[in-house]
Scaffold this active site. Structure first.
Site, PDB file in Angstrom:
ATOM      1  N   CYS A 272      95.815  85.906  70.189  1.00 17.28           N
ATOM      2  CA  CYS A 272      96.607  84.991  70.475  1.00 17.28           C
ATOM      3  C   CYS A 272      98.158  85.374  70.409  1.00 17.28           C
ATOM      4  O   CYS A 272      98.613  85.963  69.471  1.00 17.28           O
ATOM      5  CB  CYS A 272      96.568  83.745  69.439  1.00 17.28           C
ATOM      6  SG  CYS A 272      97.916  82.678  69.559  1.00 17.28           S
TER       7      CYS A 272
ATOM      8  N   ASN B  99      98.002  97.385  76.169  1.00 17.49           N
ATOM      9  CA  ASN B  99      97.206  97.751  77.294  1.00 17.49           C
ATOM     10  C   ASN B  99      96.770  96.617  78.205  1.00 17.49           C
ATOM     11  O   ASN B  99      96.145  95.391  77.626  1.00 17.49           O
ATOM     12  CB  ASN B  99      95.871  98.523  76.915  1.00 17.49           C
ATOM     13  CG  ASN B  99      95.157  98.865  78.004  1.00 17.49           C
ATOM     14  OD1 ASN B  99      95.319  99.838  78.671  1.00 17.49           O
ATOM     15  ND2 ASN B  99      94.001  98.457  78.264  1.00 17.49           N
ATOM     16  N   GLU B 100      97.120  96.499  79.459  1.00 19.87           N
ATOM     17  CA  GLU B 100      96.595  95.322  80.528  1.00 19.87           C
ATOM     18  C   GLU B 100      96.726  94.081  79.983  1.00 19.87           C
ATOM     19  O   GLU B 100      95.837  93.322  79.901  1.00 19.87           O
ATOM     20  CB  GLU B 100      95.183  95.733  81.023  1.00 19.87           C
ATOM     21  CG  GLU B 100      95.147  97.184  81.777  1.00 19.87           C
ATOM     22  CD  GLU B 100      93.576  97.324  82.413  1.00 19.87           C
ATOM     23  OE1 GLU B 100      92.605  96.675  81.917  1.00 19.87           O
ATOM     24  OE2 GLU B 100      93.417  98.209  83.139  1.00 19.87           O
TER      25      GLU B 100
ATOM     26  N   CYS C 212      99.697  78.006  69.965  1.00 16.10           N
ATOM     27  CA  CYS C 212      99.992  78.176  71.474  1.00 16.10           C
ATOM     28  C   CYS C 212     100.744  76.691  71.831  1.00 16.10           C
ATOM     29  O   CYS C 212     101.710  76.803  72.468  1.00 16.10           O
ATOM     30  CB  CYS C 212      99.363  78.663  72.499  1.00 16.10           C
ATOM     31  SG  CYS C 212      98.714  80.620  72.259  1.00 16.10           S
TER      32      CYS C 212
ATOM     33  N   GLU D  81      96.242 104.104  85.589  1.00 19.66           N
ATOM     34  CA  GLU D  81      94.666 104.374  85.603  1.00 19.66           C
ATOM     35  C   GLU D  81      94.167 104.151  87.307  1.00 19.66           C
ATOM     36  O   GLU D  81      94.496 103.418  87.955  1.00 19.66           O
ATOM     37  CB  GLU D  81      94.092 103.328  84.994  1.00 19.66           C
ATOM     38  CG  GLU D  81      94.372 103.356  83.391  1.00 19.66           C
ATOM     39  CD  GLU D  81      93.563 102.291  82.539  1.00 19.66           C
ATOM     40  OE1 GLU D  81      92.701 101.759  83.265  1.00 19.66           O
ATOM     41  OE2 GLU D  81      93.804 102.044  81.725  1.00 19.66           O
TER      42      GLU D  81
ATOM     43  N   CYS E 147      95.345  77.867  71.770  1.00 18.58           N
ATOM     44  CA  CYS E 147      95.240  77.553  70.270  1.00 18.58           C
ATOM     45  C   CYS E 147      96.301  76.511  69.833  1.00 18.58           C
ATOM     46  O   CYS E 147      97.189  76.292  70.731  1.00 18.58           O
ATOM     47  CB  CYS E 147      95.231  78.774  69.437  1.00 18.58           C
ATOM     48  SG  CYS E 147      96.659  79.596  69.111  1.00 18.58           S
TER      49      CYS E 147
ATOM     50  N   TRP F 254      82.785  97.705  86.296  1.00 15.30           N
ATOM     51  CA  TRP F 254      82.722  96.253  85.900  1.00 15.30           C
ATOM     52  C   TRP F 254      82.738  95.425  87.072  1.00 15.30           C
ATOM     53  O   TRP F 254      82.689  94.278  87.072  1.00 15.30           O
ATOM     54  CB  TRP F 254      84.147  96.022  84.945  1.00 15.30           C
ATOM     55  CG  TRP F 254      85.261  96.832  85.804  1.00 15.30           C
ATOM     56  CD1 TRP F 254      85.587  97.840  85.139  1.00 15.30           C
ATOM     57  CD2 TRP F 254      86.137  96.293  86.527  1.00 15.30           C
ATOM     58  NE1 TRP F 254      86.852  97.951  85.914  1.00 15.30           N
ATOM     59  CE2 TRP F 254      87.195  97.084  86.942  1.00 15.30           C
ATOM     60  CE3 TRP F 254      86.335  95.121  87.359  1.00 15.30           C
ATOM     61  CZ2 TRP F 254      88.220  97.067  87.831  1.00 15.30           C
ATOM     62  CZ3 TRP F 254      87.166  94.763  88.309  1.00 15.30           C
ATOM     63  CH2 TRP F 254      88.272  96.004  88.442  1.00 15.30           C
TER      64      TRP F 254
ATOM     65  N   GLU G  71      81.853 100.810  78.972  1.00 15.52           N
ATOM     66  CA  GLU G  71      82.571 101.839  79.941  1.00 15.52           C
ATOM     67  C   GLU G  71      81.544 103.163  80.090  1.00 15.52           C
ATOM     68  O   GLU G  71      82.308 104.152  80.621  1.00 15.52           O
ATOM     69  CB  GLU G  71      83.836 101.805  79.741  1.00 15.52           C
ATOM     70  CG  GLU G  71      84.536 100.713  79.984  1.00 15.52           C
ATOM     71  CD  GLU G  71      86.152 100.619  79.855  1.00 15.52           C
ATOM     72  OE1 GLU G  71      86.864 100.084  80.382  1.00 15.52           O
ATOM     73  OE2 GLU G  71      86.585 101.358  78.651  1.00 15.52           O
ATOM     74  N   LYS G  72      80.164 103.215  79.541  1.00 16.92           N
ATOM     75  CA  LYS G  72      79.642 104.418  79.476  1.00 16.92           C
ATOM     76  C   LYS G  72      79.225 104.878  81.006  1.00 16.92           C
ATOM     77  O   LYS G  72      79.120 106.071  81.272  1.00 16.92           O
ATOM     78  CB  LYS G  72      78.363 104.406  78.742  1.00 16.92           C
ATOM     79  CG  LYS G  72      77.176 103.340  79.158  1.00 16.92           C
ATOM     80  CD  LYS G  72      76.232 103.593  78.195  1.00 16.92           C
ATOM     81  CE  LYS G  72      74.987 102.635  78.524  1.00 16.92           C
ATOM     82  NZ  LYS G  72      75.343 101.398  78.643  1.00 16.92           N
ATOM     83  N   PHE G  73      79.172 103.897  82.096  1.00 16.59           N
ATOM     84  CA  PHE G  73      78.918 104.060  83.274  1.00 16.59           C
ATOM     85  C   PHE G  73      80.637 104.095  84.341  1.00 16.59           C
ATOM     86  O   PHE G  73      80.472 104.516  85.238  1.00 16.59           O
ATOM     87  CB  PHE G  73      78.218 103.009  84.231  1.00 16.59           C
ATOM     88  CG  PHE G  73      76.847 103.484  83.833  1.00 16.59           C
ATOM     89  CD1 PHE G  73      76.182 104.428  84.170  1.00 16.59           C
ATOM     90  CD2 PHE G  73      75.941 102.422  83.446  1.00 16.59           C
ATOM     91  CE1 PHE G  73      74.801 104.807  83.905  1.00 16.59           C
ATOM     92  CE2 PHE G  73      74.730 102.502  82.972  1.00 16.59           C
ATOM     93  CZ  PHE G  73      74.020 103.945  83.429  1.00 16.59           C
TER      94      PHE G  73
HETATM   95 ZN   LIG Z   1      97.137  81.053  70.720  1.00 18.09          ZN
END
Ligand SMILES: [Zn+2]
Length: 669
Positions: free
Chosen positions: A114, A148-149, A159, A305, A156, A313, A353-355
């Site tokens: 969060c 990351n990303e 927020c 990347e 919640c 995915w 992510e093994k593939f």
């Molecule tokens: Zn939140």
């Protein structure tokens, strides 16, 4: 301009922490074979470097940093804050996000925090500080990579409380909120701030993903983007407090809907992004997304990347065909990248992510197609030295991209559910791409005076100040192209009364009386003055000229004969209004006229199926010539005699280029 790098960074995400030590030395030898000079580390290592609330352990990270530094890598140091450690969730469950359906999540997955949890903020900031202190003296760390990303969503109580604070700051009084959101509608009037709840499936967005109040929903998007940005800034400032000249970024995701990247880019030293097109994504869409990422700061960017071959995915994770990764990498550089980085360098043994493709596959050797192609690209990029670094893309055409419009347009209830913001922008971009006309993707507050032509498709939300800015551009001789579903609402999603397209009505010289929605099986036809006809669909404005010249009219239905495309003279410039979704050939006809009359042309005069994109230094123009079509393409005559940066060979007219072939032809300026 001066590049932020001394060489093209070539490498990617590397997670030696997932592997025994004996693998590390072998990796370093292989990476040397592939001319890899950069590694992104520590992306998901929070659990390892902070094993408990009051304990940090940098032993292993020290070894990784030393290993890479000894080989003179450019290290991209991530801060590890995109996945929470288990101890934190156990002790502070409120650090986890609450979803659209109102369910607080348990430990698991990633991008799971969060952003308004003070506990999360405290520990993320402290971790960034500890990392900066630990590695402040290391000259091999070229880039600091926050989190990351950034993505995900949270609804919640934290927020919700913070949303009210954000609203108070924006609107000052509850009356102003009621006014902005037009809450008289359905009697949703608020008497007090604490009556405002987050818009999710339990409240205003209770029907099929639609919202009852686009004003509330759009404000939540803005608030949420700001909340995430606040997390980024907390970590960035923590790093910069220790290392004032640190180069700080976070990896963005192209046209990702959740965050207003133009606002984010103002807080970033350099834009970086992750490029994962699907097997059927048009190359023009990939090019447009690169241009958008370059446009965020109007500067070269990092490709943080891409996969060397496969993703894991998507629905269908096709291999990149031989030569494809190389061509795609050059397209990235052509549109403004100063780095080529992969996810990842060694393929994971387990986890989802093994593939996912990697430079080193599960076989664990350098004897693979993917490795050889990576090594070839590495060798080529190394040979360029600094030649392409910091060079610029120059454009006479700007296309407006605006996240407020993205959100608001897709929140509208009616007139059609098939209207998708990015697709509409791409429909226009594609014309310029096919003609090899360079395009900048620009924000609504950009410098319009740099351009001869600005396209503003589906400019649904015209915010304060935009009318004047666009009018000024056209009065000074610019050409504005706009479309159906433009000029409809203000920044709060309330309609500009007095007839569509509202603030654009005077400069466009048209009044749109009604908007017809066509079902997928329906279409109309548009006829130009010379009798040429083109199909149209999706939406049809029923409009009346108010001074504009009628270029084309509808052919059928009760509005047959009404204008479908108009052109209005305004000051020294022109405004084209395209009232429906035209098939590509019909749109090309309109855009041909709009670009010809102000002498906007492609980077070469000839028509070709090749993609040709230019970057320029002070003294050299680089033509990146790439074949993304299934057919062989002949090199156009105007490029003959130029020397290829990759091979050193002189190009000849009619040189045949196969699919995925690339040349970088140089011209002295
Ligand atoms: Zn939140």
């Amino acid at each position: 301009m001066q590049s932020k790098f001394k060489r093209i960074l070539f490498g990617g995400d590397y997670n030696p922490n997932q592997w025994p030590k004996e693998v590390w030395a072998q990796d370093m030898a292989y990476f040397k074979d592939a001319h890899i000079n950069s590694a992104t580390i520590n992306v998901f290592s929070w659990a390892k470097i902070q094993p408990s609330e009051n304990e940090y352990d940098f032993t292993e990270l020290d070894e990784i940093v030393d290993m890479l530094s000894n080989e003179n890598y450019d290290i991209v140091m991530a801060t590890s804050t995109a996945a929470l450690p288990a101890w934190m969730v156990k002790k502070y469950p409120e650090t986890m996000s609450t979803d659209y359906e109102g369910r607080r999540h348990k430990f698991g997955a990633r991008h799971n925090f969060c952003p308004n949890s003070l506990v999360y903020q405290k520990y993320a900031k402290t971790l960034a500080t500890e990392l900066a202190k630990r590695y402040s003296g290391n000259k091999n760390i070229s880039v600091w990579h926050i989190n990351n990303e950034y993505g995900g969503y949270c609804y919640c109580d934290n927020c919700q409380k913070q949303f009210r604070v954000w609203l108070k700051d924006k609107y000052k009084t509850i009356d102003a909120v009621n006014d902005a959101w037009n809450t008289e509608f359905w009697g949703h009037t608020f008497y007090d701030w604490d009556e405002i709840v987050v818009p999710n499936e339990l409240s205003e967005e209770a029907w099929d993903g639609m919202t009852s109040f686009a004003g509330i929903s759009t404000d939540y998007r803005r608030f949420y983007s700001d909340s995430m940005l606040n997390c980024y800034k907390l970590e960035r400032d923590a790093v910069k407090a220790i290392i004032p000249d640190a180069l700080v970024t976070t990896n963005l995701m192209g046209t990702f809907k959740g965050l207003d990247y133009f606002k984010w880019a103002k807080e970033m030293d350099i834009v970086s992004w992750d490029n994962y097109p699907a097997y059927d994504t048009p190359w023009s869409m990939v090019a447009m997304t690169h241009d958008l990422m370059r446009g965020l700061k109007d500067e070269p960017f990092m490709l943080m990347e891409q996969t060397p071959s496969q993703q894991n995915w998507q629905h269908y994770n096709s291999l990149k065909r031989p030569g494809q990764m190389r061509a795609q990498s050059y397209q990235t550089i052509a549109h403004g990248a100063d780095t080529i980085q992969f996810f990842q360098l060694r393929r994971s043994k387990g986890g989802c992510e093994k593939f996912h493709g990697a430079v080193i596959a599960h076989v664990g050797t350098n004897d693979t197609r993917v490795f050889r192609e990576t090594a070839q690209l590495g060798r080529e990029l190394e040979s360029f030295g600094t030649r392409t670094l910091g060079t610029r893309n120059k454009s006479d055409v700007g296309i407006i991209f605006d996240w407020d419009n993205y959100w608001a347009l897709e929140y509208t209830s009616g007139p059609t559910r098939d209207l998708k913001y990015v697709d509409q922008i791409h429909h226009y971009y594609e014309y310029f791409y096919n003609k090899n006309i360079s395009v900048d993707m620009i924000p609504v507050d950009g410098d319009f005076s740099k351009y001869k032509v600005i396209a503003a498709p589906v400019l649904y939300m015209v915010k304060e100040g935009m009318k004047e800015k666009l009018e000024q551009f056209v009065k000074n001789g610019g050409t504005l192209i706009t479309t159906f579903m433009s000029g409809i609402v203000d920044q709060s999603d309330n309609v500009h009364l007095g007839g569509y397209p509202g603030p654009l009505r005077e400069m466009a010289g048209v009044w749109v009386e009604e908007i017809d929605a066509l079902a997928p099986e329906q279409s109309n036809t548009v006829s130009f003055s010379d009798g040429k006809e083109y199909k149209c669909n999706l939406l049809c404005d029923l409009m009346h000229p108010e001074g504009a010249e009628v270029l084309a009219t509808y052919e059928s239905d009760f509005y047959a004969g009404m204008p479908a495309v108009t052109k209005n003279s305004y000051g020294k410039g022109h405004v084209y209004y395209v009232a429906t979704q035209l098939e590509a050939a019909g749109l090309a006809r309109v855009l041909d006229e709009a670009t010809d009359e102000v002498s906007v042309s492609g980077v070469i005069a000839e028509e070709t199926g090749l993609e040709i994109t230019c970057r320029e230094s002070e003294n050299t123009r680089f033509y990146f010539v790439m074949n993304f079509t299934d057919e062989k393409q002949a090199l156009p005559a105007s490029l003959a005699g130029k020397v290829d940066l990759i091979t050193g060979e002189t190009a000849k007219e009619g040189d045949m280029m196969n699919k995925w072939d690339v040349k970088i032809l140089q011209e002295a300026l």
